[in-house]
Design an enzyme around this catalytic site. Structure first.
Site, PDB file in Angstrom:
ATOM      1  N   LYS A 120       1.076  -0.939   0.113  1.00 16.16           N
ATOM      2  CA  LYS A 120      -0.078   0.539   0.395  1.00 16.16           C
ATOM      3  C   LYS A 120       1.153   1.328  -0.062  1.00 16.16           C
ATOM      4  CE  LYS A 120      -1.925   1.547   3.713  1.00 16.16           C
ATOM      5  NZ  LYS A 120      -3.198   1.763   5.384  1.00 16.16           N
ATOM      6  N   ASP A 138      -6.894   1.195   1.281  1.00 16.81           N
ATOM      7  CA  ASP A 138      -6.648   1.576   2.497  1.00 16.81           C
ATOM      8  C   ASP A 138      -8.310   1.280   2.899  1.00 16.81           C
ATOM      9  OD1 ASP A 138      -8.054   3.431   1.294  1.00 16.81           O
ATOM     10  OD2 ASP A 138      -7.676   5.488   2.856  1.00 16.81           O
TER      11      ASP A 138
END
Length: 213
Positions: A120, A138
């Site tokens: 991420k 997220d």
């Protein structure tokens, strides 16, 4: 979500916010990497509050190393998990200095090799700093992908790959910003604000939340 609804979904989000950016504050690629590393399980507001004090003092890998672990912790102690984050940031700075000439690398493999930098974080840096069409999934994007029917999936990676496949190319670079901001302020976790959602007509979520009395 029907394929035919995806382009107007993103066209609507773009019309409302043509130039979306991350809410993390930074002025260099290294500052962005640092801010994203610190932001895990923390709010952007909280991270910005800490980095406003840290970056004027130390905003390069060598400057962070010169602070020392204890000195770094003093600046970020208001952020959750700051002990482990400080350790990872110090290790990352050491690798940047020793292996990359103090510069943040542009490849996913090199980024993900840095301590505390997962997929991420790498996606955020590749997108926001280098303009690559990546999708940093997220909690907001994971929720949006499932709730809207845009990219249902059981894992962040599954949602990420579906989003990359379904989102039209002309919207892909900015898509994760639009989805994060929409999930943060409109399509919120407990009670989505459907009554003020500009893209509710394209969303699979039912029943839509009515305007509170």
């Amino acid at each position: 979500m029907k394929t035919a609804d995806i382009a107007p979904f993103f066209a609507t989000l773009k019309a409302a916010n043509p130039m979306p950016v991350t809410e993390l504050e930074y002025t260099s690629v290294f500052e962005l990497l640092t801010a994203v590393l610190l932001s895990a399980q923390a709010t952007d507001v909280g991270v910005n509050k800490a980095t406003r004090k840290l970056f004027p003092v130390a905003n390069t890998p060598q400057a962070i190393l010169d602070l020392g672990l204890h000195g770094l912790e003093g600046y970020i102690k208001t952020i959750g998990l700051y002990h482990s984050k400080a350790k990872h940031l110090m290790q990352t700075c050491r690798m940047l200095v020793d292996l990359h000439g103090g510069q943040v690398p542009r490849s996913r493999e090199a980024l993900e090799a840095l301590p505390g930098v997962g997929r991420k974080t790498a996606n955020v840096v590749l997108n926001s700093a280098f303009g690559e069409a990546t999708m940093a999934v997220d909690t907001h994007i994971f929720r949006m992908g499932n709730r809207t029917g845009l990219a249902p999936g059981k894992t962040p990676l599954e949602v990420e790959l579906k989003l990359l496949k379904r989102i039209p190319a002309e919207y892909l670079v900015d898509a994760h910003h639009w989805l994060i901001l929409h999930g943060r302020y409109v399509c919120v976790a407990r009670t989505p604000r459907c009554w003020e959602c500009a893209v509710s007509a394209y969303c699979d979520y039912t029943p839509k939340t009515p305007l509170p009395a």
